[in-house]
Design a protein around this motif. Sequence first.
Motif, PDB file in Angstrom:
ATOM      1  N   ASP A 186       0.824  -1.211   0.000  1.00 33.68           N
ATOM      2  CA  ASP A 186       0.000   0.000   0.000  1.00 33.68           C
ATOM      3  C   ASP A 186       0.857   1.259   0.000  1.00 33.68           C
ATOM      4  N   ALA A 187       1.942   1.260   0.778  1.00 36.24           N
ATOM      5  CA  ALA A 187       2.821   2.428   0.825  1.00 36.24           C
ATOM      6  C   ALA A 187       3.482   2.671  -0.522  1.00 36.24           C
ATOM      7  N   LEU A 188       3.908   1.593  -1.178  1.00 34.34           N
ATOM      8  CA  LEU A 188       4.569   1.711  -2.476  1.00 34.34           C
ATOM      9  C   LEU A 188       3.611   2.264  -3.525  1.00 34.34           C
ATOM     10  N   SER A 189       2.395   1.698  -3.576  1.00 33.32           N
ATOM     11  CA  SER A 189       1.428   2.165  -4.570  1.00 33.32           C
ATOM     12  C   SER A 189       0.967   3.589  -4.267  1.00 33.32           C
ATOM     13  N   GLY A 190       0.813   3.914  -2.966  1.00 28.98           N
ATOM     14  CA  GLY A 190       0.393   5.264  -2.601  1.00 28.98           C
ATOM     15  C   GLY A 190       1.431   6.306  -2.954  1.00 28.98           C
ATOM     16  N   ALA A 191       2.692   6.005  -2.678  1.00 26.09           N
ATOM     17  CA  ALA A 191       3.770   6.939  -3.011  1.00 26.09           C
ATOM     18  C   ALA A 191       3.875   7.127  -4.520  1.00 26.09           C
ATOM     19  N   ALA A 192       3.769   6.020  -5.268  1.00 25.37           N
ATOM     20  CA  ALA A 192       3.860   6.100  -6.738  1.00 25.37           C
ATOM     21  C   ALA A 192       2.696   6.889  -7.309  1.00 25.37           C
ATOM     22  N   ARG A 193       1.502   6.662  -6.760  1.00 21.56           N
ATOM     23  CA  ARG A 193       0.321   7.364  -7.262  1.00 21.56           C
ATOM     24  C   ARG A 193       0.433   8.871  -7.004  1.00 21.56           C
ATOM     25  N   GLU A 194       0.868   9.238  -5.811  1.00 22.49           N
ATOM     26  CA  GLU A 194       1.022  10.658  -5.490  1.00 22.49           C
ATOM     27  C   GLU A 194       2.149  11.279  -6.303  1.00 22.49           C
ATOM     28  N   ALA A 195       3.224  10.527  -6.546  1.00 26.20           N
ATOM     29  CA  ALA A 195       4.324  11.034  -7.374  1.00 26.20           C
ATOM     30  C   ALA A 195       3.854  11.294  -8.798  1.00 26.20           C
ATOM     31  N   GLN A 196       3.030  10.390  -9.326  1.00 20.75           N
ATOM     32  CA  GLN A 196       2.482  10.577 -10.671  1.00 20.75           C
ATOM     33  C   GLN A 196       1.603  11.821 -10.730  1.00 20.75           C
ATOM     34  N   THR A 197       0.761  11.982  -9.702  1.00 19.97           N
ATOM     35  CA  THR A 197      -0.150  13.122  -9.670  1.00 19.97           C
ATOM     36  C   THR A 197       0.603  14.442  -9.608  1.00 19.97           C
ATOM     37  N   TYR A 198       1.638  14.493  -8.786  1.00 18.66           N
ATOM     38  CA  TYR A 198       2.300  15.780  -8.549  1.00 18.66           C
ATOM     39  C   TYR A 198       3.467  16.050  -9.490  1.00 18.66           C
ATOM     40  N   PHE A 199       4.178  15.001  -9.907  1.00 22.33           N
ATOM     41  CA  PHE A 199       5.387  15.217 -10.716  1.00 22.33           C
ATOM     42  C   PHE A 199       5.319  14.621 -12.119  1.00 22.33           C
ATOM     43  N   GLY A 200       4.246  13.892 -12.408  1.00 26.20           N
ATOM     44  CA  GLY A 200       4.110  13.308 -13.739  1.00 26.20           C
ATOM     45  C   GLY A 200       4.926  12.057 -13.937  1.00 26.20           C
TER      46      GLY A 200
END
Length: 575
Positions: free
Chosen positions: A179-193
């Motif tokens: 969950d932490a890995l997917s959450g961090a990746a999802r937020e990174a995609q949202t904010y940094f592309g």
Amino acid sequence: MVKKVLVANRGEIAVRVIRGCHDLGISSVAVYSELDADAVHTRLADEAYLIGPGAAAQSYLSIPAILDAARRSGAEAVHPGYGFLAENAAFAQAVIDAGLVWVGPSPEVIAAMGDKTAARSAASDAGVATVPGTEEPVTTPEAVVQFTRQHGTPVAIKAAAGGGGKGFRVVERSEDFADALSGAAREAQTYFGSPDVYLERYLPRPRHVEVQVLGDVTGAIVSFPERDCSLQRRHQKLIEESPSPSLTAGVREEIMAAAVKVSKQVGYLNAGTCEFLLDADGVTFYFLEMNTRLQVEHPVTEMVTGVDLVRAQLLIAAAEGLEFAQSDIELRGHAIECRVNAEDPARNFMPAPGRITEYAEPGGPGVRVDSGAGTGTTVPQAYDPLVAKVIVHGASREGARLRMLRALGEYTVAGIQTSIPFHQVMLADRRFRSGDYHTRTVEGEMSLTPGAGPSPTADEAGVIQRRWTVEVDGKRFEVSARERIGGRRTTKPKPPSFGSVGRGGSEVLSAPMQGTVLKLLVEQGDVVEAGDPVCVLEAMKMENSILAHTGGSIEEVAVEPGASVEAGATIVIIR
């Protein structure tokens, strides 16, 4: 020197850069989304251009829209501020390809240092120690497990393409890795592309210390006395000060020299910041990352050195050399900055967007406010919660601390919740007074007493607020009282709850804020305990786990992923 600069940002940093342009006699061009049509930065600039709807992806993150505004305005240069596209190498290259001057480092350096794994390699090549971590992005929980076998837990999962606490998770238990890995990746995609994340050993009680650098076209690079940014929540900074109360003069020289080494290793140009983690011994430090832009907290450095960093950026971009040498940079006194965010500290710093109904800034000797707000300003849910920054300077740390407390006491921001009460508590706390704090102090050691929720406004049905000025023995007091129309309260107020009694003895779990549902963690029929996560709600660029307020069975799920919800909207019903 260029004659017209487009500022590709919003809020307080757009105001800061616009003022910097005007100080040099440069015309300024603002851009704005539909949500920012009446924003302060649009009124201060010489020209302002609409670049799209409120969604950042269609406005402040739209490279074609920004370049079109530059073309229409006749701007000669683009200053990115911080956030949004400031560390986007493709944007920097597009600006240069359009024949414009980019106020920042080269696209190649942005790409190299913006990728945190590449930045770590550059630091190692420069002979600067880094925190143990992966050299390549990770995508599977198994990779996290393998890393922890060698380095132990806790482990930090971090966005490779950005910083500022976005795309950042700290985990200790193996069952939380996925969950932490997917959450961090999802937020990174949202904010940094980019969804790329990497792993790093997490130091439990470090200090976060950073060093400002400037490099010019001659190859000269200078560094500035450190800023201590250890007081954070959700890995985002709340209070910064310079100098750090924990650094000796010898360590200061070493860490400033390390920042220069890293910068020279990559041929750095313009303003940047090398971030370090200082271990609990106060001596050992590790390179963390480099931010290839102007930092939010840059005024702290300006206050203790007298150097105008925005002016330096614009002069360097115009191919002019630095106006000073390393030997000219002197540390004078002490500076503290408090970030005034639209957040409720008593509710775990929950985002609190809304309309500011009354606004008055503090003043007096040694007080500076960098703000993009005023009476009537709406702080939108779509963007970062930063409203303003209060920066003070004093001859000593204690003098600066007392001055900040005075300034915060004078600051009026009504209509929304802000972080000002937290700052007042923190600056009076023994840990701040002694300087004995670290990156986990706020979330791991402080208990913020729950408040009674947002102050009522004129739009709140059934509630009015009355204010009086009362004089007692020559002293004046501001007194306010809430009055509920059509009834009176006969019981003691309870702490806020986001649950309410529903039909048939069920309980409604309501959205505590306006936002977008990113992920549902339960289905109809699931059994939950109080405190179990029910969904992930994105608000003001941050992911928030919405927790069950009571135990029971999920009777109904009222939302779906991707749905926009208002504060108070039903998320689930628990029987």
